[in-house]
Design a protein around this motif. Structure first.
Motif, PDB file in Angstrom:
ATOM      1  N   PRO A 198       3.939  71.852  34.221  1.00  0.00           N
ATOM      2  CA  PRO A 198       3.414  72.494  33.010  1.00  0.00           C
ATOM      3  C   PRO A 198       2.046  71.923  32.627  1.00  0.00           C
ATOM      4  O   PRO A 198       1.679  70.851  33.068  1.00  0.00           O
ATOM      5  N   THR A 199       1.322  72.665  31.799  1.00  0.00           N
ATOM      6  CA  THR A 199      -0.007  72.238  31.379  1.00  0.00           C
ATOM      7  C   THR A 199       0.058  70.912  30.629  1.00  0.00           C
ATOM      8  O   THR A 199      -0.800  70.055  30.762  1.00  0.00           O
ATOM      9  N   THR A 200       1.105  70.771  29.867  1.00  0.00           N
ATOM     10  CA  THR A 200       1.336  69.516  29.154  1.00  0.00           C
ATOM     11  C   THR A 200       2.832  69.217  29.275  1.00  0.00           C
ATOM     12  O   THR A 200       3.626  70.144  29.414  1.00  0.00           O
ATOM     13  N   PRO A 201       3.225  67.939  29.294  1.00  0.00           N
ATOM     14  CA  PRO A 201       4.649  67.649  29.521  1.00  0.00           C
ATOM     15  C   PRO A 201       5.561  68.374  28.518  1.00  0.00           C
ATOM     16  O   PRO A 201       5.244  68.449  27.337  1.00  0.00           O
ATOM     17  N   VAL A 202       6.663  68.914  29.041  1.00  0.00           N
ATOM     18  CA  VAL A 202       7.595  69.686  28.218  1.00  0.00           C
ATOM     19  C   VAL A 202       8.995  69.087  28.352  1.00  0.00           C
ATOM     20  O   VAL A 202       9.421  68.746  29.453  1.00  0.00           O
ATOM     21  N   ARG A 203       9.695  68.956  27.226  1.00  0.00           N
ATOM     22  CA  ARG A 203      11.064  68.421  27.289  1.00  0.00           C
ATOM     23  C   ARG A 203      11.962  69.375  28.073  1.00  0.00           C
ATOM     24  O   ARG A 203      11.883  70.596  27.914  1.00  0.00           O
ATOM     25  N   LEU A 204      12.823  68.782  28.902  1.00  0.00           N
ATOM     26  CA  LEU A 204      13.738  69.630  29.683  1.00  0.00           C
ATOM     27  C   LEU A 204      14.629  70.449  28.759  1.00  0.00           C
ATOM     28  O   LEU A 204      14.976  71.590  29.060  1.00  0.00           O
ATOM     29  N   GLY A 205      14.984  69.869  27.613  1.00  0.00           N
ATOM     30  CA  GLY A 205      15.825  70.594  26.659  1.00  0.00           C
ATOM     31  C   GLY A 205      15.146  71.849  26.127  1.00  0.00           C
ATOM     32  O   GLY A 205      15.812  72.816  25.757  1.00  0.00           O
ATOM     33  N   THR A 206      13.821  71.837  26.095  1.00  0.00           N
ATOM     34  CA  THR A 206      13.077  73.009  25.635  1.00  0.00           C
ATOM     35  C   THR A 206      13.102  74.107  26.696  1.00  0.00           C
ATOM     36  O   THR A 206      13.191  75.293  26.395  1.00  0.00           O
ATOM     37  N   LEU A 207      13.036  73.674  27.969  1.00  0.00           N
ATOM     38  CA  LEU A 207      13.017  74.643  29.065  1.00  0.00           C
ATOM     39  C   LEU A 207      14.410  75.166  29.402  1.00  0.00           C
ATOM     40  O   LEU A 207      14.555  76.255  29.936  1.00  0.00           O
ATOM     41  N   ALA A 208      15.426  74.346  29.106  1.00  0.00           N
ATOM     42  CA  ALA A 208      16.780  74.690  29.558  1.00  0.00           C
ATOM     43  C   ALA A 208      17.282  75.944  28.849  1.00  0.00           C
ATOM     44  O   ALA A 208      16.927  76.213  27.703  1.00  0.00           O
ATOM     45  N   ALA A 209      18.103  76.696  29.536  1.00  0.00           N
ATOM     46  CA  ALA A 209      18.698  77.898  28.959  1.00  0.00           C
ATOM     47  C   ALA A 209      19.563  77.502  27.770  1.00  0.00           C
ATOM     48  O   ALA A 209      20.143  76.427  27.730  1.00  0.00           O
ATOM     49  N   LYS A 210      19.670  78.399  26.804  1.00  0.00           N
ATOM     50  CA  LYS A 210      20.358  78.067  25.542  1.00  0.00           C
ATOM     51  C   LYS A 210      21.828  77.722  25.731  1.00  0.00           C
ATOM     52  O   LYS A 210      22.382  76.916  24.986  1.00  0.00           O
ATOM     53  N   VAL A 236      11.793  81.927  55.930  1.00  0.00           N
ATOM     54  CA  VAL A 236      11.040  80.989  55.103  1.00  0.00           C
ATOM     55  C   VAL A 236      11.485  81.108  53.646  1.00  0.00           C
ATOM     56  O   VAL A 236      11.570  82.215  53.106  1.00  0.00           O
ATOM     57  N   PHE A 237      11.815  79.964  53.061  1.00  0.00           N
ATOM     58  CA  PHE A 237      12.212  79.940  51.651  1.00  0.00           C
ATOM     59  C   PHE A 237      11.360  78.943  50.875  1.00  0.00           C
ATOM     60  O   PHE A 237      10.962  77.910  51.411  1.00  0.00           O
ATOM     61  N   ARG A 238      11.130  79.287  49.633  1.00  0.00           N
ATOM     62  CA  ARG A 238      10.432  78.357  48.744  1.00  0.00           C
ATOM     63  C   ARG A 238      11.466  77.476  48.030  1.00  0.00           C
ATOM     64  O   ARG A 238      12.467  77.982  47.520  1.00  0.00           O
ATOM     65  N   LEU A 239      11.238  76.196  48.031  1.00  0.00           N
ATOM     66  CA  LEU A 239      12.053  75.278  47.225  1.00  0.00           C
ATOM     67  C   LEU A 239      11.148  74.688  46.152  1.00  0.00           C
ATOM     68  O   LEU A 239       9.969  74.438  46.388  1.00  0.00           O
ATOM     69  N   GLU A 240      11.722  74.445  44.991  1.00  0.00           N
ATOM     70  CA  GLU A 240      10.930  73.897  43.894  1.00  0.00           C
ATOM     71  C   GLU A 240      11.503  72.561  43.452  1.00  0.00           C
ATOM     72  O   GLU A 240      12.705  72.324  43.559  1.00  0.00           O
ATOM     73  N   ALA A 241      10.616  71.693  43.015  1.00  0.00           N
ATOM     74  CA  ALA A 241      11.039  70.360  42.591  1.00  0.00           C
ATOM     75  C   ALA A 241      10.221  69.941  41.386  1.00  0.00           C
ATOM     76  O   ALA A 241       9.198  70.561  41.061  1.00  0.00           O
ATOM     77  N   MET A 242      10.677  68.912  40.724  1.00  0.00           N
ATOM     78  CA  MET A 242      10.002  68.460  39.499  1.00  0.00           C
ATOM     79  C   MET A 242      10.101  66.951  39.363  1.00  0.00           C
ATOM     80  O   MET A 242      10.927  66.298  39.999  1.00  0.00           O
ATOM     81  N   VAL A 243       9.232  66.420  38.518  1.00  0.00           N
ATOM     82  CA  VAL A 243       9.283  64.991  38.211  1.00  0.00           C
ATOM     83  C   VAL A 243       9.080  64.833  36.712  1.00  0.00           C
ATOM     84  O   VAL A 243       8.296  65.555  36.093  1.00  0.00           O
ATOM     85  N   THR A 244       9.839  63.890  36.141  1.00  0.00           N
ATOM     86  CA  THR A 244       9.688  63.625  34.704  1.00  0.00           C
ATOM     87  C   THR A 244       8.776  62.428  34.473  1.00  0.00           C
ATOM     88  O   THR A 244       8.400  61.722  35.407  1.00  0.00           O
ATOM     89  N   GLU A 245       8.476  62.197  33.208  1.00  0.00           N
ATOM     90  CA  GLU A 245       7.796  60.963  32.831  1.00  0.00           C
ATOM     91  C   GLU A 245       8.706  59.784  33.230  1.00  0.00           C
ATOM     92  O   GLU A 245       9.914  59.957  33.374  1.00  0.00           O
ATOM     93  N   GLY A 262      15.929  65.320  26.299  1.00  0.00           N
ATOM     94  CA  GLY A 262      14.818  64.786  25.520  1.00  0.00           C
ATOM     95  C   GLY A 262      13.695  64.213  26.363  1.00  0.00           C
ATOM     96  O   GLY A 262      12.759  63.616  25.831  1.00  0.00           O
ATOM     97  N   VAL A 263      13.799  64.388  27.676  1.00  0.00           N
ATOM     98  CA  VAL A 263      12.816  63.796  28.593  1.00  0.00           C
ATOM     99  C   VAL A 263      11.854  64.879  29.066  1.00  0.00           C
ATOM    100  O   VAL A 263      12.260  66.007  29.321  1.00  0.00           O
ATOM    101  N   ARG A 264      10.581  64.507  29.181  1.00  0.00           N
ATOM    102  CA  ARG A 264       9.570  65.521  29.491  1.00  0.00           C
ATOM    103  C   ARG A 264       9.305  65.676  30.992  1.00  0.00           C
ATOM    104  O   ARG A 264       9.192  64.679  31.720  1.00  0.00           O
ATOM    105  N   MET A 265       9.233  66.905  31.420  1.00  0.00           N
ATOM    106  CA  MET A 265       8.807  67.228  32.786  1.00  0.00           C
ATOM    107  C   MET A 265       7.291  67.060  32.851  1.00  0.00           C
ATOM    108  O   MET A 265       6.556  67.653  32.066  1.00  0.00           O
ATOM    109  N   MET A 266       6.826  66.241  33.785  1.00  0.00           N
ATOM    110  CA  MET A 266       5.378  66.035  33.932  1.00  0.00           C
ATOM    111  C   MET A 266       4.753  67.042  34.876  1.00  0.00           C
ATOM    112  O   MET A 266       3.613  67.455  34.723  1.00  0.00           O
ATOM    113  N   ARG A 267       5.512  67.343  35.924  1.00  0.00           N
ATOM    114  CA  ARG A 267       4.908  68.135  37.005  1.00  0.00           C
ATOM    115  C   ARG A 267       6.005  68.863  37.754  1.00  0.00           C
ATOM    116  O   ARG A 267       7.133  68.388  37.844  1.00  0.00           O
TER     117      ARG A 267
END
Lengths: 416, 89
Positions: free
Chosen positions: B74-86, A250-259, A324-329
């Motif tokens: 995240p608790t509030t939306p975070v820019r991928l550039g902020t999370l990305a490794a330097k 069993v492995f955990r996979l992680e995923a994300m969605v942006t705005e 510059g794009v935000r991860m929502m979840r």
């Protein structure tokens, strides 16, 4: 089947006729079914639908939580059949043909988007391997094109040029909506009389004289001579109830969605170089996941900061504008992985009436074909040729399936 | 007719929720996936209580009986550039 088990205290609240999705039932369990499918994910629900289509009799799908609560609602939603082995192409191209008409077949829009599936090659070596795969894929009449650097840049203008050596594009593949697909099968199955019982936990499988006799649940005992283990992340535990060992980790996979973003990415994209896969949904969100090079067995579905950083780092590398794009979840799911990463489909050894439909990593794309072919096996007793290589016997005989185009880290080795 | 918007991120109205519950999406987990409520940039912080109360009302249950989907990071939306490794370009 959900990885979140119902706590005892909540069990009392269950019979209060909770409708969780259209197609699920609030009725009591019957005393007898012709077949019981354990796991109300896409595999179990789709297989129940296919069995009902064949008029198999009274069918029950049992899920410990709500249908689709496990990996069926957590996966990356991507669809292709352009693999690198006869076995995978056989099974998954059967599935792709069903995906093309699935919304019409089930009378529910599963949002299958035929935007193409791009398997990116980031090195000359990867591109050379892709070229060999395309030759095999063309022999199987797949709609694939080998793209050079400039072709890929035209198709994906936001992709970092340094990541692009070339790619294989399967033009009639793409992605669909995983929840819609589950609901579509569930409602179509219910119309044919299938009972989908949420919040029903299996506690025992009765097998005497080498044959399945019953299933015991927290809501009562059922007589049946056919049981299917389609329990996803819990498949090993479920098979264990019948004394059968299913060789999966069993492995955990992680995923994300942006705005949501204005459309910038048309096809589904997989990149072995970053061990990642992604697409832009019709709502505009960028959705994807990446995997560590060497996965560590893990049954947790908590998402990790390491996972978030891995995804952010790799997706920004692939598409610099995403910085510059935000991860929502960000979420996790678990997969059960076999030694060759192919699913286990067919009869369980030693117990008549027990079937396995588990060990999936590419379960979302494979479900339509697996369901139809497993239904054929259960209803007729004959194993369809396309299904034959996926039997559990291969782990005893050592005849593992060799498939080299997967974007999955095999345990303990780095991926080509 | 006036609309009552419950989820401001996704423009999900009270009527959308009523229809979804009537169809059988009676858990917040499944209602969320079907309507899109609670899946926008605020991730339900603005709307989940209102949606939950309406589902309770429509299904004749106490609000406490309606389970709230687990909060995801995240608790509030975070820019991928902020999370990305330097060292990522």
């Amino acid at each position: 089947m959900s990885v979140r088990r119902v706590r005892r205290g909540e069990a009392a609240a269950r019979p209060a006729a909770r409708r969780v999705i259209p197609g699920a039932t609030c009725a009591e369990l019957a005393a007898t079914y012709d077949a019981v499918l354990i796991g109300g994910g896409l595999q179990g629900v789709a297989l129940a639908y296919e069995l009902a289509k064949r008029g198999y009799g009274r069918l029950a799908v049992l899920d410990a939580a709500y249908p689709g609560s496990g990996a069926s609602g957590r996966n990356g939603e991507m669809i292709r059949s352009a693999f690198a082995s006869e076995e995978w192409i056989g099974l998954f191209d059967d599935s792709l043909r069903r995906w093309q008409i699935l919304s019409a077949e089930l009378d529910f829009n599963v949002l299958f988007t035929r935007a193409g599936y791009l398997l990116l090659a980031s090195t000359p070596e990867a591109l050379a391997a892709a070229q060999g795969n395309v030759a095999l894929q063309r022999r199987h009449n797949l709609h694939v094109e080998l793209l050079g650097h400039d072709d890929v840049r035209r198709l994906c203008p936001e992709m970092a040029p340094a990541m692009i050596a070339g790619a294989v594009l399967q033009t009639d593949a793409g992605f669909a909506h995983h929840d819609a697909t589950l609901w579509a099968y569930a409602q179509a199955a219910a119309r044919l009389g299938v009972e989908i019982h949420p919040y029903t936990t299996v506690t025992a499988i009765g097998a005497t004289g080498g044959a399945v006799r019953s299933v015991t649940t927290d809501r009562g005992k059922i007589s049946t001579s056919v049981v299917v283990d389609a329990a996803g992340g819990q498949a090993r535990a479920v098979a264990g109830l019948a004394g059968v060992d299913v060789p999966v980790e069993v492995f955990r996979l992680e995923a994300m969605v942006t705005e949501p973003l204005a459309p910038f990415l048309r096809p589904a994209v997989s990149s072995p170089a970053i061990m990642g896969y992604c697409h832009q949904t019709t709502r505009g969100e960028f959705v994807g996941g990446t995997e560590p090079d060497v996965p560590v067995p893990c049954e947790s579905i908590r998402s990790s900061l390491d996972g978030a950083r891995d995804m952010a780092t790799k997706f920004v590398r692939l598409f610099p504008r995403l910085a510059g794009v935000r991860m929502m979840r960000h979420w996790s799911g678990i997969v059960t992985q076999t030694a060759d990463v192919a699913p286990i489909l067919g009869r369980a050894p030693g117990i008549d009436g027990l079937y396995l439909d588990c060990g999936w990593v590419y379960g979302f794309v494979g479900a339509p074909a697996a369901a139809a072919l497993m239904a054929e096996l259960i209803a007729t007793g004959r194993t369809p040729p396309v299904l034959a290589p996926f039997g559990i016997e291969r782990f005893a005989t050592g005849e593992l399936i060799r498939e080299t185009s997967l974007v999955v880290a095999a345990a303990g080795e780095s991926v080509a | 007719m006036a609309k009552t918007i419950l989820c401001l991120c996704r423009d999900v109205t009270a009527e959308d929720v009523r229809r979804a519950v009537a169809q059988g999406y009676g858990d917040l987990e499944t209602l969320k996936r079907f309507t899109g409520a609670c899946t926008g940039p605020c991730q339900g912080k603005t709307c989940v209580d209102a949606v939950r109360r309406l589902v309770a009302e429509l299904t004749g249950r106490d609000v406490e009986e309606i389970a709230v989907p687990p909060a995801r990071p995240p608790t509030t939306p975070v820019r991928l550039g902020t999370l990305a490794a330097k060292d990522a370009s």
